[in-house]
Design a protein around this motif. Structure first.
Motif, short mmCIF file in Angstrom:
data_model
loop_
_atom_site.label_atom_id
_atom_site.label_comp_id
_atom_site.label_asym_id
_atom_site.label_seq_id
_atom_site.Cartn_x
_atom_site.Cartn_y
_atom_site.Cartn_z
N GLU A 121 -6.21 -17.23 0.04
CA GLU A 121 -6.66 -16.94 -1.31
C GLU A 121 -5.48 -16.74 -2.24
OE1 GLU A 121 -9.29 -13.52 -3.62
OE2 GLU A 121 -9.33 -13.68 -1.43
N ASP A 128 -8.86 -8.08 -7.30
CA ASP A 128 -9.22 -7.75 -5.92
C ASP A 128 -8.11 -6.98 -5.22
OD1 ASP A 128 -11.76 -8.96 -5.94
OD2 ASP A 128 -10.85 -10.93 -5.63
N THR A 149 -4.36 -12.94 -0.04
CA THR A 149 -4.64 -12.66 1.37
C THR A 149 -5.18 -13.94 2.00
OG1 THR A 149 -5.92 -11.32 2.92
CG2 THR A 149 -6.96 -11.81 0.82
N GLU A 151 -4.37 -7.82 -10.41
CA GLU A 151 -5.28 -8.49 -9.47
C GLU A 151 -6.64 -7.79 -9.47
OE1 GLU A 151 -5.02 -11.13 -7.73
OE2 GLU A 151 -2.88 -11.60 -7.62
N GLU A 196 -5.54 -0.05 -0.51
CA GLU A 196 -6.64 0.88 -0.71
C GLU A 196 -6.36 1.86 -1.84
OE1 GLU A 196 -7.51 2.82 2.94
OE2 GLU A 196 -8.19 0.99 3.96
N HIS A 225 -7.74 -3.97 -4.51
CA HIS A 225 -8.20 -2.94 -3.57
C HIS A 225 -8.41 -3.49 -2.17
CE1 HIS A 225 -11.85 -4.91 -5.00
NE2 HIS A 225 -12.44 -4.52 -3.88
N ARG A 226 -8.58 -4.78 -2.05
CA ARG A 226 -8.79 -5.38 -0.73
C ARG A 226 -7.53 -5.36 0.11
NH1 ARG A 226 -10.84 -11.10 -2.24
NH2 ARG A 226 -10.42 -11.40 -0.02
N VAL A 227 -6.37 -5.34 -0.53
CA VAL A 227 -5.12 -5.33 0.22
C VAL A 227 -4.36 -4.01 0.05
CG1 VAL A 227 -4.84 -7.82 0.25
CG2 VAL A 227 -3.93 -6.51 -1.67
N THR A 270 -6.57 0.01 -7.69
CA THR A 270 -7.76 -0.58 -8.28
C THR A 270 -7.35 -1.46 -9.45
OG1 THR A 270 -8.07 1.32 -9.75
CG2 THR A 270 -9.24 1.36 -7.63
N GLU A 310 0.85 -1.19 0.00
CA GLU A 310 0.00 0.00 0.00
C GLU A 310 0.88 1.23 0.00
OE1 GLU A 310 -2.99 0.62 -0.31
OE2 GLU A 310 -3.10 2.69 0.31
#
Length: 642
Positions: free
Chosen positions: A286, A472, A283, A470, A478, A474-476, A481, A10
């Motif tokens: 997954e 997803d 994460t 990826e 912020e 944004h899940r790890v 995207t 991040e």
């Protein structure tokens, strides 16, 4: 391109240009990056590089207690520095999305079904070519396909009438007035393969564009016989190995003998079994897409054109296959390639952008011999001596002087590079921070980059196609995207305090910045109105075709060259136009962006100039020619004198 915690951390909030034309000009940006499970803090300042001490205790604890799995985590946020903002007046260059109204229904098939196999994240190439010789640019989309193991399962569980048709290459004929018709079947290109990119070139000098397609697996060469494509891969000898993963490729005349040779980038040694055996984790439990550092590198290939549709692989003796001196393993993980005569000796040199290992610059010594000088020339690494996740690349005289600029799109949390040459030498410095380009590109994951004069003011701007790996992410992270807006950086001129300013919806219109999973990109004047339109290919979804509707009133001129002693496409020719007190240069280039190819014509914006002082062409064989007859605001066809 890497997808572990080392590169997908991040990065936190960073200052952005909220008002039109604002850009960073002081204090730089701070970037914190984790590589190979060791936390390295870096701060980008205009001319000072210092290492951060933030998080040393935490880093030591994490290192001592790290998991074996390759886990993508959020990392520590980047602390935004105070910056001074400079405002420049940006021109209006509105773009309108023509994809649907043009009738283009192509959707890229990545083959993704949840196994997270690395090639699924990398495809989406496109090229422009006048396949039928009617004078307007047509479009080729390179498609991937369902994996063979997935198709086998589908065949076992699905009634025959419900099994979807295999995805193929996709060719679209330009019918004018922003109307396109798919002609894949009748053109002979309804071919299914796990395709990546393409390279267009008239290798047999018969006047029509031929097609080379790169793939995971054997590559393909199609000869164009009056609008019908014939697969001559096996007889030509350019398939490569069945286990290769080829990415970008380009036609150029390596030995100046008058026909086009072929350079092919190979990425990594990859198999599904090895990929699935790696503990790539997004994460928790997954699975995520893997990092290239887990795979062995691969060797690029140079194929010499021997005439009559035959090629010879001369890669090893030419000196373009670089190995790690410590273990003799292939060093390159190549994704982008561009050609230019960097040292002015009338021989095309080769720049190759590599992912997480040093970039290559192959100096052409003549006689199909090359010397790799990337590190000593300053283009191998970033300013800290660290290899980046380099994707696509493009080269141009963007300052209208003798210095060449190599733009390289890099991974998320790494700035786009802009290596600028010291005129007359093979020495480069990365000026992306000092000229304002770099700070605005830190968060994007940039694939295809293209130089083009979009407002016809006589200065080259820079297009970037962006998109993460990826879905997803944004899940790890912020700040990240999956779908990302493309970027357009306006060239304000070297005399401005800020050379490159990021354009906004206010200047480009809302259609331009709609997010997508951008990969390849190209430039062409699809409606033949004199300005450059844009095509961006996407991974696993529809592309975006953007019409340039600028109304600056600026003049322009375009040259379409035909070689006689040189190769028919005149690839490698340099056109020099002097007008309005400015000297502009364009090289006819058959390799730009990422796994894609733009139009081969030399396009110039002239600004307010109403006349041209001189036009000079340096042909690929080194001969020079002055053009006396030409028309402004037209495409001028020039054939090399005998």
């Amino acid at each position: 391109m890497s997808t572990d915690s080392n590169d997908l951390h991040e990065s936190g909030p960073v200052p952005t240009s909220e008002a039109p034309g604002q850009a960073f000009v002081d204090d730089g940006l701070v970037e914190e990056e984790e590589r190979d499970d060791a936390v390295i803090g870096k701060a980008f300042l205009w001319s000072v590089v210092v290492f951060l001490a933030v998080g040393c205790g935490v880093g030591a604890f994490l290192w001592a207690n790290r998991k074996v799995e390759d886990v993508i985590d959020a990392g520590d946020p980047v602390v935004p520095p105070k910056v001074e903002l400079v405002t420049v007046q940006l021109p209006a260059i509105p773009f309108v999305d023509r994809t649907d109204s043009a009738g283009i229904t192509f959707v890229h098939q990545s083959g993704a079904t949840g196994e997270k196999l690395l090639p699924e994240s990398m495809g989406g190439g496109c090229s422009v070519l006048d396949y039928d010789g009617d004078g307007d640019p047509d479009i080729l989309f390179v498609n991937s396909k369902r994996w063979d193991h997935d198709l086998a399962k589908l065949t076992e569980t699905t009634p025959p009438g419900e099994i979807p048709q295999p995805s193929t290459l996709s060719l679209w004929r330009n019918d004018g007035d922003w109307n396109f018709t798919e002609v894949t079947e009748e053109s002979g290109l309804a071919v299914s393969l796990y395709g990546m990119g393409s390279a267009i070139g008239d290798f047999d000098n018969d006047g029509d564009p031929d097609l080379f397609v790169t793939a995971v697996g054997s590559n393909r060469l199609f000869r164009n016989d009056e609008g019908k494509f014939v697969d001559i891969t096996q007889s030509a000898g350019v398939a490569g190995a069945a286990a290769d993963w080829s990415t970008s490729a380009g036609w150029f005349d390596s030995d100046n003998d008058g026909d086009l040779d072929l350079f092919v980038c190979n990425y990594v040694e990859w198999t599904r079994e090895f990929d699935l055996a790696q503990p790539f984790v997004l994460t928790g439990d997954e699975r995520g897409y893997g990092r290239p550092s887990a795979f062995r590198g691969a060797l690029p290939q140079l194929f010499r054109n021997d005439g009559e549709g035959k090629f010879t692989d001369i890669s090893a003796e030419a000196g373009v296959q670089i190995r790690n001196p410590a273990n003799d393993a292939p060093l390159g993980k190549s994704l982008g390639v561009s050609f230019a005569d960097f040292d002015g000796d009338s021989r095309l040199d080769i720049f190759v952008s590599n992912d997480t290992v040093q970039n290559f610059l192959f100096r052409n010594l003549g006689g199909n011999k090359y010397e790799e000088v990337g590190s000593s020339s300053g283009v191998g690494f970033d300013q800290n001596g660290v290899a980046r996740g380099a994707m696509g690349t493009d080269v141009a005289w963007f300052r209208n002087d003798d210095s060449l600029g190599i733009a390289v799109g890099n991974f998320a949390n790494e700035m786009t590079a802009l290596y600028v040459s010291l005129p007359g030498t093979l020495q480069f410095a990365d000026e992306a921070v000092s000229n304002g380009l770099g700070p605005h590109t830190l968060l994007e994951l940039t694939f295809g980059v293209c130089w083009g004069d979009f407002d016809l003011d006589g200065r080259l701007d820079l297009l970037a196609a962006n998109g993460h790996l990826e879905n997803d992410i944004h899940r790890v992270q912020e700040s990240q995207t999956y779908r990302q807006p493309p970027s357009l950086f306006w060239n304000a001129g070297a005399e401005s305090r800020i050379e490159f300013a990021r354009m906004t919806d206010a200047e480009l219109g809302a259609d331009f910045h709609k997010p997508l999973v951008g990969r390849g990109s190209l430039l062409a004047d699809f409606d033949l109105d004199g300005d450059l339109d844009i095509l961006i290919a996407a991974c696993g979804e529809k592309p975006r075709l953007l019409e340039n509707q600028q109304a600056s009133g600026h003049n322009w001129i375009r040259f379409r060259l035909e070689g006689s002693r040189s190769n028919r496409d005149a690839v490698g020719a340099i056109v020099e136009v002097k007008a309005g007190g400015t000297t502009q240069r364009r090289m006819v280039s058959a390799a730009r962006s990422y796994i894609s190819q733009s139009d081969l014509s030399a396009h110039f914006g002239l600004g307010q100039a109403t006349s041209i002082d001189s036009v000079t062409i340096r042909w690929p064989d080194g001969s020079k020619e002055t053009v006396d007859s030409f028309e402004l605001n037209q495409t001028n066809s020039i054939r090399q004198s005998q």
